[in-house]
Design a protein around this motif. Structure first.
Motif, PDB file in Angstrom:
ATOM      1  N   GLY A 153      45.716  15.098  39.108  1.00  0.00           N
ATOM      2  CA  GLY A 153      45.877  15.769  40.414  1.00  0.00           C
ATOM      3  C   GLY A 153      47.204  15.519  41.064  1.00  0.00           C
ATOM      4  N   TRP A 154      47.714  14.584  41.084  1.00  0.00           N
ATOM      5  CA  TRP A 154      49.083  14.006  41.769  1.00  0.00           C
ATOM      6  C   TRP A 154      50.224  15.050  41.256  1.00  0.00           C
ATOM      7  N   TYR A 155      50.052  15.549  40.060  1.00  0.00           N
ATOM      8  CA  TYR A 155      51.156  16.353  39.311  1.00  0.00           C
ATOM      9  C   TYR A 155      50.726  17.767  39.483  1.00  0.00           C
ATOM     10  N   TRP A 156      49.592  18.157  39.418  1.00  0.00           N
ATOM     11  CA  TRP A 156      49.245  19.365  39.078  1.00  0.00           C
ATOM     12  C   TRP A 156      49.909  20.561  39.754  1.00  0.00           C
ATOM     13  N   ALA A 157      50.027  20.463  41.050  1.00  0.00           N
ATOM     14  CA  ALA A 157      50.515  21.339  41.984  1.00  0.00           C
ATOM     15  C   ALA A 157      51.998  21.554  41.839  1.00  0.00           C
ATOM     16  N   GLY A 158      52.311  20.297  41.864  1.00  0.00           N
ATOM     17  CA  GLY A 158      53.925  19.983  41.895  1.00  0.00           C
ATOM     18  C   GLY A 158      54.720  20.540  40.365  1.00  0.00           C
ATOM     19  N   GLN A 159      54.049  20.268  39.412  1.00  0.00           N
ATOM     20  CA  GLN A 159      54.369  20.605  38.215  1.00  0.00           C
ATOM     21  C   GLN A 159      54.150  22.267  38.165  1.00  0.00           C
ATOM     22  N   ALA A 160      53.112  22.940  38.427  1.00  0.00           N
ATOM     23  CA  ALA A 160      53.025  24.509  38.448  1.00  0.00           C
ATOM     24  C   ALA A 160      54.014  25.242  39.295  1.00  0.00           C
ATOM     25  N   VAL A 161      54.311  24.516  40.563  1.00  0.00           N
ATOM     26  CA  VAL A 161      55.408  25.257  41.327  1.00  0.00           C
ATOM     27  C   VAL A 161      56.734  24.862  40.780  1.00  0.00           C
ATOM     28  N   ASN A 162      57.202  23.776  40.437  1.00  0.00           N
ATOM     29  CA  ASN A 162      58.522  23.236  40.063  1.00  0.00           C
ATOM     30  C   ASN A 162      58.779  24.166  38.665  1.00  0.00           C
TER      31      ASN A 162
END
Length: 424
Positions: free
Chosen positions: A40-49
Motif C-alpha cells: 500500500g505505501w508504495y502503490w500509488a507513488g510507484q504508479a505515478v512516478n
C-alpha cells in the motif's frame, strides 16, 4: 505480544526494544501489517512516478518532456531524502493512544490523496509539479514511519520472516502498480484514482491489522535545542555495523544504471530493433517478477529457521553480481535474459532480508524510524548516482563496461554485509 513501547505490565522497557524472549511465536499482526503496508505505501507513488507522471508531462510539454522528467526525478529524490529523515524523526517523537507510527500513516493517506487528486485533474505544469512533490514528501514521511513497525514490534528472531512479508508486498507494488497504471496512460485521472484506491485501502488495512499499541506512557525527553537538532541527524553512536549497512545499501543501488540503459544496451550493443528489444524487455520483466517473488516468499522464513540473515543476504548480493559476466563475455539477448533471471533470484532474497538486517543494526529503539530513514536515504542517494555512473561508464568503456562495473560494485556491497558483526 509485547511491543517496544508497552511498559505497563509487560515487563518490556520502552528504551530497550523488543527482544526474543518477549516473543516466542511469530507476531502475525505486525507481520501482516508489513505485508499490506509494503504494497500500500508504495502503490500509488510507484504508479505515478514510473508511468503516470511521465505520461502527464508528455501531454503538457511533448517537446521538452525528456529534460523535464530528468529534472523532476532529481528534485523528487532530494525531497525524498529529507522528507524520510524528518518524517521518521517526528514519528519517533509522536505519542498517541494509536502509537507513534499509525497517525503518520493515516495522515499520509489523507494528505497524499488530496495531493494526487490535484495532480490528476490539472493541466497547469506548476500545479502538477508542486502537487507531485508534496505527495513525494508525504509518501516518504509515511514510509519512514511505517517501516519502523519492524523494530518496534518484531523481535530479532522473527525479522527475517517479517522482512520477507514486507519484501513481497513491496515487490508486488513495484511491478503491479506499473502494470495497472500502464492501462491508463491516455486517461491519467482514472489511472490516478484507481492507484489511489488500491494504495489507500491497503495502507489503511495495514493499520487495522497491525493495531499498533498506545505509547502515551512513554516519557518525552526534555526539550533543548541541541536535543531537537540531534533528532534530525545521523546517530552519533551508530557504530561500524550501522555504517557498513549504510554503505552496503548505497552500493546495492549504484549498479541500477544497468537497468536504466537496458533498452539502449539491447538496441545499440546487441543489435536489436526497438520492437524486438521491447519484447525482450517484457519477457525479462516477467521472469524477474516470478523469480524475485518466489525467492522473496521463502527467504525470510528460511533465514529465521537457521538464525542467519547476514550470510544469505551477502550471497544474494553476489548472486546478482556474478551473472553480470554472462552478457559481458557472450553479448546476446538470450544470455542477457539468463543474467536478468538469475540476478532476480538474488534480488528477491535481498528485498526480503534487507529490512531485517537494517533494523538489527539500529543503535537506539527510541530513534528507530529516523535512523532507519537515514539507511534508506543511502539507497536513494545510490539510486541518484546510478544513471550518472552508468553514463560515465558507457561514455568511457561502451555498454560492455556496465557489466564489470555491476560485478565490482556489488562485490563491495557483499563484503560490507559480511563484515557486519552484530548480525549472524
Amino acid at each position: 505480544m509485547a511491543a517496544q513501547y508497552v511498559s505497563n505490565g509487560s515487563g518490556v522497557s520502552p528504551h530497550r526494544g523488543i527482544v526474543d524472549e518477549d516473543q516466542p511465536k511469530f507476531p502475525w499482526k505486525p507481520g501482516l501489517g508489513l505485508l499490506f503496508g509494503g504494497a500500500g505505501w508504495y502503490w500509488a507513488g510507484q504508479a505515478v512516478n514510473a508511468v503516470l507522471l511521465p505520461a502527464k508531462i508528455g501531454q503538457i510539454d511533448p517537446q521538452g518532456k525528456v529534460a523535464m522528467v530528468a529534472i523532476v526525478s532529481t528534485v523528487t529524490m532530494v525531497i525524498s531524502i529529507f522528507a524520510g529523515i524528518i518524517g521518521g524523526a517526528l514519528s519517533d517523537m509522536t505519542r498517541t493512544r494509536f502509537g507513534s507510527r499509525t497517525p503518520w500513516i493515516v495522515g499520509g493517506v489523507i494528505l497524499g490523496t488530496i495531493a494526487l487528486l490535484c495532480f490528476a485533474f490539472t493541466s497547469h505544469v506548476a500545479v502538477v509539479l508542486v502537487s507531485w512533490w508534496v505527495y513525494a514528501a508525504v509518501y516518504n514521511a509515511m514510509l519512514a514511519a511505517g517501516c519502523a513497525w519492524q523494530p518496534d514490534q518484531v523481535a530479532p528472531r522473527w525479522r527475517g520472516t517479517a522482512s520477507s512479508l514486507y519484501g513481497v508486498g513491496h515487490q508486488a507494488a513495484l511491478q503491479g502498480a506499473q502494470v495497472v497504471a500502464a492501462l491508463f496512460v491516455t486517461n491519467i485521472p482514472t489511472g490516478v484514482i484507481i492507484s489511489l484506491v488500491i494504495g489507500d485501502v491497503l495502507s489503511l488495512l495495514s493499520v487495522a491489522v497491525c493495531r499498533e499499541p498506545s505509547n502515551t506512557d512513554v516519557p518525552r525527553e526534555k526539550f533543548t535545542i541541541s536535543a531537537a537538532l540531534t533528532n534530525f541527524l545521523p546517530p552519533k553512536d551508530g557504530g561500524r555495523d550501522y555504517w557498513l549497512a549504510a554503505l552496503a545499501r548505497f552500493l546495492w543501488m549504484v549498479p541500477g544504471g544497468i537497468g536504466t540503459y537496458r533498452l539502449y544496451t539491447l538496441t545499440d550493443y546487441m543489435g536489436q530493433s526497438e520492437a524486438d528489444a521491447g519484447k525482450w524487455m517484457s519477457f525479462m520483466a516477467l521472469l524477474a517478477v516470478i523469480a524475485a517473488v518466489s525467492c522473496g516468499i521463502i527467504a525470510g522464513p528460511i533465514a529465521d529457521k537457521f538464525r542467519s540473515i547476514k550470510i544469505p543476504l551477502g550471497v544474494a548480493i553476489l548472486t546478482v553480481g556474478l551473472p553480470c559476466w554472462l552478457p559481458f563475455f557472450i553479448p546476446t539477448t538470450v544470455m542477457y535474459t539468463i543474467y536478468v533471471a538469475v540476478s532476480s533470484l538474488g534480488s528477491g532474497v535481498f528485498s526480503s532480508l534487507d529490512q531485517a538486517i537494517m533494523t538489527t543494526v539500529l543503535p537506539n529503539p527510541k530513534n528507530a524510524a529516523k535512523d532507519l530513514a537515514f539507511l534508506n536515504s543511502c539507497g536513494v542517494v545510490g539510486n541518484l548516482c546510478a544513471p550518472l555512473l552508468a553514463g560515465w561508464v558507457i561514455h568511457t568503456f561502451g555498454y560492455a563496461g556496465l557489466f564489470p562495473m555491476g560485478f565490482i560494485v556489488l562485490t563491495l556491497a557483499a563484503i560490507c554485509v559480511f563484515f557486519i558483526k552484530k548480525v549472524h
